[in-house]
Design a protein around this motif. Structure first.
Motif, PDB file in Angstrom:
ATOM      1  N   PRO A  20       0.825  -1.208   0.000  1.00  0.00           N
ATOM      2  CA  PRO A  20       0.000   0.000   0.000  1.00  0.00           C
ATOM      3  C   PRO A  20       0.860   1.258   0.000  1.00  0.00           C
ATOM      4  CG  PRO A  20       0.080  -0.944   2.197  1.00  0.00           C
ATOM      5  CD  PRO A  20       0.779  -1.918   1.288  1.00  0.00           C
ATOM      6  N   ALA A  21       0.256   2.362  -0.356  1.00  0.00           N
ATOM      7  CA  ALA A  21       0.931   3.654  -0.225  1.00  0.00           C
ATOM      8  C   ALA A  21       1.098   3.966   1.252  1.00  0.00           C
ATOM      9  CB  ALA A  21       0.106   4.738  -0.904  1.00  0.00           C
ATOM     10  N   VAL A  22       2.235   4.561   1.609  1.00  0.00           N
ATOM     11  CA  VAL A  22       2.480   4.981   2.993  1.00  0.00           C
ATOM     12  C   VAL A  22       2.970   6.426   2.982  1.00  0.00           C
ATOM     13  CG1 VAL A  22       3.780   4.574   5.114  1.00  0.00           C
ATOM     14  CG2 VAL A  22       3.032   2.620   3.724  1.00  0.00           C
ATOM     15  N   LEU A  23       2.306   7.265   3.768  1.00  0.00           N
ATOM     16  CA  LEU A  23       2.681   8.663   3.926  1.00  0.00           C
ATOM     17  C   LEU A  23       2.981   8.918   5.394  1.00  0.00           C
ATOM     18  CD1 LEU A  23       0.937   8.593   1.266  1.00  0.00           C
ATOM     19  CD2 LEU A  23       0.205  10.893   1.829  1.00  0.00           C
ATOM     20  N   VAL A  24       3.884   9.856   5.647  1.00  0.00           N
ATOM     21  CA  VAL A  24       4.174  10.268   7.009  1.00  0.00           C
ATOM     22  C   VAL A  24       3.960  11.776   7.112  1.00  0.00           C
ATOM     23  CG1 VAL A  24       5.901  10.392   8.834  1.00  0.00           C
ATOM     24  CG2 VAL A  24       5.833   8.406   7.345  1.00  0.00           C
ATOM     25  N   VAL A  25       3.229  12.170   8.167  1.00  0.00           N
ATOM     26  CA  VAL A  25       2.914  13.584   8.390  1.00  0.00           C
ATOM     27  C   VAL A  25       3.410  13.975   9.781  1.00  0.00           C
ATOM     28  CG1 VAL A  25       1.087  15.326   8.387  1.00  0.00           C
ATOM     29  CG2 VAL A  25       0.812  13.228   7.031  1.00  0.00           C
ATOM     30  N   GLY A  26       4.073  15.110   9.875  1.00  0.00           N
ATOM     31  CA  GLY A  26       4.434  15.629  11.190  1.00  0.00           C
ATOM     32  C   GLY A  26       3.188  16.051  11.938  1.00  0.00           C
ATOM     33  N   GLU A  27       3.207  15.949  13.270  1.00  0.00           N
ATOM     34  CA  GLU A  27       2.001  16.274  14.039  1.00  0.00           C
ATOM     35  C   GLU A  27       1.603  17.741  13.908  1.00  0.00           C
ATOM     36  OE1 GLU A  27       3.473  17.408  18.509  1.00  0.00           O
ATOM     37  OE2 GLU A  27       2.910  15.321  18.161  1.00  0.00           O
ATOM     38  N   ASN A  28       2.540  18.599  13.460  1.00  0.00           N
ATOM     39  CA  ASN A  28       2.189  20.004  13.217  1.00  0.00           C
ATOM     40  C   ASN A  28       1.561  20.212  11.843  1.00  0.00           C
ATOM     41  OD1 ASN A  28       4.374  19.785  11.497  1.00  0.00           O
ATOM     42  ND2 ASN A  28       5.687  21.237  12.604  1.00  0.00           N
ATOM     43  N   GLY A  29       1.506  19.158  11.033  1.00  0.00           N
ATOM     44  CA  GLY A  29       0.836  19.230   9.732  1.00  0.00           C
ATOM     45  C   GLY A  29       1.547  20.063   8.693  1.00  0.00           C
ATOM     46  N   LYS A  30       2.852  20.317   8.872  1.00  0.00           N
ATOM     47  CA  LYS A  30       3.560  21.190   7.931  1.00  0.00           C
ATOM     48  C   LYS A  30       4.143  20.443   6.725  1.00  0.00           C
ATOM     49  CE  LYS A  30       4.756  24.920  11.137  1.00  0.00           C
ATOM     50  NZ  LYS A  30       5.866  25.714  11.721  1.00  0.00           N
ATOM     51  N   HIS A  31       4.475  19.184   6.892  1.00  0.00           N
ATOM     52  CA  HIS A  31       5.078  18.418   5.800  1.00  0.00           C
ATOM     53  C   HIS A  31       4.409  17.048   5.678  1.00  0.00           C
ATOM     54  CE1 HIS A  31       8.249  21.357   6.775  1.00  0.00           C
ATOM     55  NE2 HIS A  31       8.538  21.284   5.488  1.00  0.00           N
ATOM     56  N   ILE A  32       4.304  16.567   4.436  1.00  0.00           N
ATOM     57  CA  ILE A  32       3.783  15.226   4.161  1.00  0.00           C
ATOM     58  C   ILE A  32       4.800  14.508   3.288  1.00  0.00           C
ATOM     59  CG2 ILE A  32       1.955  13.882   3.062  1.00  0.00           C
ATOM     60  CD1 ILE A  32       0.043  16.144   3.674  1.00  0.00           C
ATOM     61  N   ILE A  33       5.340  13.409   3.796  1.00  0.00           N
ATOM     62  CA  ILE A  33       6.364  12.650   3.077  1.00  0.00           C
ATOM     63  C   ILE A  33       5.736  11.447   2.383  1.00  0.00           C
ATOM     64  CG2 ILE A  33       8.511  11.327   3.304  1.00  0.00           C
ATOM     65  CD1 ILE A  33       9.061  12.944   5.875  1.00  0.00           C
ATOM     66  N   SER A  34       5.961  11.339   1.095  1.00  0.00           N
ATOM     67  CA  SER A  34       5.595  10.130   0.356  1.00  0.00           C
ATOM     68  C   SER A  34       6.688   9.100   0.614  1.00  0.00           C
ATOM     69  CB  SER A  34       5.474  10.437  -1.140  1.00  0.00           C
ATOM     70  OG  SER A  34       5.256   9.256  -1.869  1.00  0.00           O
ATOM     71  N   LEU A  35       6.386   8.104   1.462  1.00  0.00           N
ATOM     72  CA  LEU A  35       7.416   7.203   1.968  1.00  0.00           C
ATOM     73  C   LEU A  35       7.525   5.906   1.185  1.00  0.00           C
ATOM     74  CD1 LEU A  35       9.483   6.813   4.319  1.00  0.00           C
ATOM     75  CD2 LEU A  35       7.634   5.667   5.574  1.00  0.00           C
ATOM     76  N   LEU A  36       6.392   5.318   0.814  1.00  0.00           N
ATOM     77  CA  LEU A  36       6.395   3.999   0.165  1.00  0.00           C
ATOM     78  C   LEU A  36       5.331   3.936  -0.912  1.00  0.00           C
ATOM     79  CD1 LEU A  36       7.626   1.046   0.384  1.00  0.00           C
ATOM     80  CD2 LEU A  36       5.601   0.507   1.761  1.00  0.00           C
ATOM     81  N   SER A  37       5.673   3.251  -2.025  1.00  0.00           N
ATOM     82  CA  SER A  37       4.739   3.081  -3.150  1.00  0.00           C
ATOM     83  C   SER A  37       4.305   4.427  -3.724  1.00  0.00           C
ATOM     84  CB  SER A  37       3.520   2.250  -2.730  1.00  0.00           C
ATOM     85  OG  SER A  37       3.898   0.930  -2.410  1.00  0.00           O
ATOM     86  N   GLY A  38       5.303   5.261  -3.977  1.00  0.00           N
ATOM     87  CA  GLY A  38       5.020   6.583  -4.528  1.00  0.00           C
ATOM     88  C   GLY A  38       4.356   6.541  -5.881  1.00  0.00           C
ATOM     89  N   HIS A  39       4.759   5.583  -6.733  1.00  0.00           N
ATOM     90  CA  HIS A  39       4.200   5.477  -8.077  1.00  0.00           C
ATOM     91  C   HIS A  39       3.025   4.511  -8.133  1.00  0.00           C
ATOM     92  CE1 HIS A  39       8.084   7.034 -10.269  1.00  0.00           C
ATOM     93  NE2 HIS A  39       7.435   7.970  -9.609  1.00  0.00           N
ATOM     94  N   MET A  40       3.304   3.218  -8.011  1.00  0.00           N
ATOM     95  CA  MET A  40       2.267   2.197  -8.188  1.00  0.00           C
ATOM     96  C   MET A  40       1.156   2.287  -7.148  1.00  0.00           C
ATOM     97  SD  MET A  40       2.579   0.261 -10.857  1.00  0.00           S
ATOM     98  CE  MET A  40       1.535  -1.113 -10.395  1.00  0.00           C
ATOM     99  N   GLY A  41       1.513   2.678  -5.923  1.00  0.00           N
ATOM    100  CA  GLY A  41       0.506   2.784  -4.877  1.00  0.00           C
ATOM    101  C   GLY A  41      -0.170   4.139  -4.803  1.00  0.00           C
ATOM    102  N   GLY A  42       0.368   5.108  -5.538  1.00  0.00           N
ATOM    103  CA  GLY A  42      -0.236   6.434  -5.569  1.00  0.00           C
ATOM    104  C   GLY A  42       0.122   7.336  -4.403  1.00  0.00           C
ATOM    105  N   ALA A  43       1.190   6.997  -3.647  1.00  0.00           N
ATOM    106  CA  ALA A  43       1.557   7.813  -2.490  1.00  0.00           C
ATOM    107  C   ALA A  43       1.931   9.240  -2.893  1.00  0.00           C
ATOM    108  CB  ALA A  43       2.708   7.171  -1.725  1.00  0.00           C
ATOM    109  N   ASN A  44       2.630   9.396  -4.015  1.00  0.00           N
ATOM    110  CA  ASN A  44       2.984  10.751  -4.476  1.00  0.00           C
ATOM    111  C   ASN A  44       1.729  11.576  -4.754  1.00  0.00           C
ATOM    112  OD1 ASN A  44       5.603   9.874  -4.352  1.00  0.00           O
ATOM    113  ND2 ASN A  44       6.001   9.994  -6.545  1.00  0.00           N
ATOM    114  N   HIS A  45       0.811  10.954  -5.471  1.00  0.00           N
ATOM    115  CA  HIS A  45      -0.435  11.636  -5.839  1.00  0.00           C
ATOM    116  C   HIS A  45      -1.212  12.040  -4.587  1.00  0.00           C
ATOM    117  CE1 HIS A  45      -4.265  12.432  -7.902  1.00  0.00           C
ATOM    118  NE2 HIS A  45      -4.818  11.687  -6.974  1.00  0.00           N
TER     119      HIS A  45
END
Length: 336
Positions: A77-102
């Motif tokens: 699956p796509a995996v994203l990580v967000v800081g608790e302050n909501g300032k940044h969202i990292i596309s961590l896993l499955s950026g392409h096929m899982g759609g994490a970048n999107h």
């Protein structure tokens, strides 16, 4: 998309609830579940139940938690990580096929964050072949994962380095030439086959379209323009043109609606009529029953069940039923 959000702090939990409330109104999000703490246990139990995980926590916690669960870019699956302050969202896993970048870009727009994308094709203004497959719902061959991975890697490396790849398109998919990144990434050619082929130095990677069906319900007497506008709006929510559809379906009770029939014809598709008995006996976890339709016609709904039935076994909703000025549309794809 079935999505899970997991947090570890009180501030993170508040952000998780905010994100969940935003996504409730997104018709492309079929289900959202929110978890708090017990990260490793929750991921071990449910990692593959969701299309995307959003972890509101330190990146290291998520990395250590998912490491034993990762298998392949084709089924992780796509995996994203967000800081608790909501300032940044990292596309961590499955950026392409899982759609994490999107989804990182989409979620960043919702909460006012900065998306962090690190895949080379995206950073160089190219669209990777696996991103193309994700965005347009295409299965990638061949069947051997190692061979498939190697072909994708070679194509994407060539694109990131500034090269172009030959892309053979069926007539139905010439709309891809309008994608803003296609012309900078591929040399497109039309051919007579029903699948798409990316070719680099004599090595071919074939992409087969998944069957995609729009289910349509409506008030009595809707016009062709109303139905076409609804279909176009529904597909725009998925960032797709109506040309991507393989079929349009409705229930037997709407078979006399000329507006639906003419809109299907305008797109170049026949209108598929689903018998009432098929709908009465149909159940699917993605469907949301309608009490009104059930009372009036004795069926759980129109748009969602007919889309899923006509898409075939192993189908899923990618757009839940959404109303557009008297017309309701749902979209399903077959995952095989």
């Amino acid at each position: 998309m079935n999505l899970a959000i997991i947090s570890v702090t009180d501030e993170g939990q508040k952000l998780a609830e905010i994100i969940s409330s935003y996504l409730e109104n997104d018709p492309t999000v079929i289900n959202v579940d929110v978890f708090h703490k017990n990260v490793k246990k929750t991921l071990q139990q449910s990692f593959r139940k969701y299309d995307c995980w959003v972890g509101i926590m330190a990146t290291g916690i998520m990395v250590r938690s998912i490491c034993p669960l990762i298998e392949s870019k084709f089924n992780d699956p796509a995996v994203l990580v967000v800081g608790e302050n909501g300032k940044h969202i990292i596309s961590l896993l499955s950026g392409h096929m899982g759609g994490a970048n999107h989804f990182a870009v989409k979620l960043a727009g919702l909460i006012g964050a900065i998306p962090v994308i690190t895949t080379a094709t995206d950073l160089n203004g190219k669209i990777g072949i696996d991103t193309l497959a994700y965005q347009y719902w295409l299965n990638i061959g061949p069947s051997k994962l190692t061979e498939k991975s190697e072909l994708i890697k070679n194509i994407n490396q060539h694109l990131a380095a500034g090269g172009n790849v030959d892309l053979f398109l069926p007539q139905q998919y010439t709309f891809l030439e309008n994608h803003p990144l296609i012309s900078t990434s591929y040399h497109t050619k039309t051919w007579g086959n029903s699948f798409i082929r990316a070719s680099l130095c004599g090595n071919d990677l074939d992409l087969s379209p998944k069957r995609m069906v729009a289910g349509v319900g409506s008030r009595k007497g809707v016009t062709e323009d109303q139905v076409f506008f609804a279909l176009r709006s529904a597909l725009q929510s998925l960032h797709l043109p109506v040309d991507r559809l393989d079929a349009i379906a409705t229930a037997e009770i709407k078979s006399e609606e000329k507006g639906i029939e003419r809109a299907a014809s305008k797109i170049g598709l026949n209108l598929e009529i689903v018998p009432l008995d098929d709908i009465k006996n149909f159940s699917h976890p993605d469907c949301t029953p309608s009490d009104l339709v059930n009372r009036k016609f004795g069926i759980p709904g129109v748009a969602e069940p007919v889309a899923l039935i006509e898409a075939g076994e192993n189908s899923r909703l990618i757009l839940r039923k959404t109303a557009y000025n008297g017309v309701t549309v749902a979209v399903a794809v077959n995952e095989v």
